[in-house]
Scaffold this motif. Sequence first.
Motif, PDB file in Angstrom:
ATOM      1  N   SER A 402     -12.720  20.520  13.832  1.00  0.00           N
ATOM      2  CA  SER A 402     -11.438  20.292  14.506  1.00  0.00           C
ATOM      3  C   SER A 402     -11.361  18.909  15.137  1.00  0.00           C
ATOM      4  N   ASP A 403     -12.499  18.300  15.394  1.00  0.00           N
ATOM      5  CA  ASP A 403     -12.538  16.968  16.009  1.00  0.00           C
ATOM      6  C   ASP A 403     -13.616  16.132  15.323  1.00  0.00           C
ATOM      7  N   ASN A 410      -7.865  18.387  18.102  1.00  0.00           N
ATOM      8  CA  ASN A 410      -8.061  19.827  17.959  1.00  0.00           C
ATOM      9  C   ASN A 410      -7.231  20.296  16.763  1.00  0.00           C
ATOM     10  N   THR A 414      -9.941  24.961  17.137  1.00  0.00           N
ATOM     11  CA  THR A 414     -11.289  25.505  17.363  1.00  0.00           C
ATOM     12  C   THR A 414     -12.209  24.539  18.087  1.00  0.00           C
ATOM     13  N   ALA A 415     -11.702  23.369  18.479  1.00  0.00           N
ATOM     14  CA  ALA A 415     -12.565  22.353  19.095  1.00  0.00           C
ATOM     15  C   ALA A 415     -13.178  22.843  20.401  1.00  0.00           C
ATOM     16  N   ASP A 416     -12.467  23.682  21.125  1.00  0.00           N
ATOM     17  CA  ASP A 416     -12.951  24.146  22.425  1.00  0.00           C
ATOM     18  C   ASP A 416     -13.475  25.570  22.378  1.00  0.00           C
TER      19      ASP A 416
END
Length: 494
Positions: A402-403, A410, A414-416
């Motif tokens: 995602s990153d 993002n 799903t990056a976080d």
Amino acid sequence: MPSFGKEGRTEGGAVERCRLSLALLLAALCFASPAPAFAHASDRGHVLLLPTGYYVAGGALAVAASFLVLALLPSDFPDRFWRRRLPLFAFGDGARAGAVVSLISFAGFAILVAAGLFGSRDPLSNPLPLAIWTLLWVGLVLLQGLFGNLWSWLNPWYGPWRVISRLFGNRKTWRPPAWLGCWPAFALFFAFAWFELIDPAPDDPARLAWAAGLYWLLSFAAMLVFGYRDWARRGEFLTVFLAMVARFALLERDEGKRNEVERKEGGRLNLCWPGAKLSDAAPLSLSGIAFLLLALSSVSFDGLSKTFFWLGLFGLNPLEFPGRMAVIGIGSFGLVLMFVLLAAAFIIAIVLGQHLAGSPHSLSQAAGLLVWSIVPIALAYHVAHYLTALLVDGQYATAALSDPFALGWNLFGTADMRIEAGAAAGAGSAWWLWNIQAGVIIIGHMLAVLVAHGLAWRLHPRPAGAALSQFPLTVLMIAYTVFGLWLLATPSVG
């Protein structure tokens, strides 16, 4: 002497039913052995609750029982078992769609290489190492073994090669000599295994980006020189390895006769038993035999190289591991030694089997045919060994994609995401994980015995000869089972 009257048929049927009953009894004993039978090295999050001897005995009994079961079943059982197909649906010409998917795959590969060069230096945040070592080398191999040759669509060379071919027309290519076989793929696979297992920093994003980018360029140049099909089948090791794995899949793509008309009309997708596509496999050449044995020996050495036993042989304290740089020589020696030992053991098993059965076939033909029984073992060991990495690093890969350039993007939401890195180390999860790994290895070895049994009948039509020819190979499988269980139980680094 056979009897052809009514009484003879009755007697023959009783004997057949007796053999079938005994075979089923042995099969039950096989699955009721004291412990899950086969296992390979993986990240340890638990300890065995029973003495190792019970597990080793259970594994050896499982392999021996499966051999006896097949020896007692009717001689045409493997052929009847594999012949059954369940038609699913028809499909049209996939060449153009395959080129489009390959171009998309190439674009994704180029982005990953750029992320490796310019993105985060953290291997758990950069998508390139996670995509190659987890999604490709673990996840795709698993999917390939289940659903067939997905790599023929996803590889990043076919689409660009078709574009160049259309732009410049039909170019004259050099056909590789027949004696070359799969030796280029073998050499490149060995280099890949060395980089993964021995190189000091295979996870370094920039280092991996240069290696992956250079390999793509060299392979693409070879495809332009020798032709895409010839180089893919002989020189590009991922294509060779994944095509072998796909022979074990549950889905079969039936394209009928290979001519331009029928290729445009398409074919049919069928559901088949695992290993069915190995029943009519042609004998492999010496280079193909070496390639398959290298696939199994490399993942086996990956487990061995982390054990206290291996490090202790060279006077290294496992609790004060000096790092990969300090063990490059030891690792290189071990990687070669594991391949040599496995190859020697396999050849000895084939020679003894041929001698016991009094086979008229050449050693190269017997070895080239029976080596296909290594495919389910290699696939099972591969999946079981890297399952923990897939479950944990797969989460990191989902977040990193995602990153890709660590710019705060993002793209897929799903990056976080929260990484459950300790999930595979919990007591309950570890118990389930170990049993899944053991189950995968059990199925792999059982199907390996089935494949060897079916292929042996092609070499030895007499029941006694077919059984005797497999006996040394079965002993080798039992020994490998003991080795695998020892790898699971022995202390290791990491």
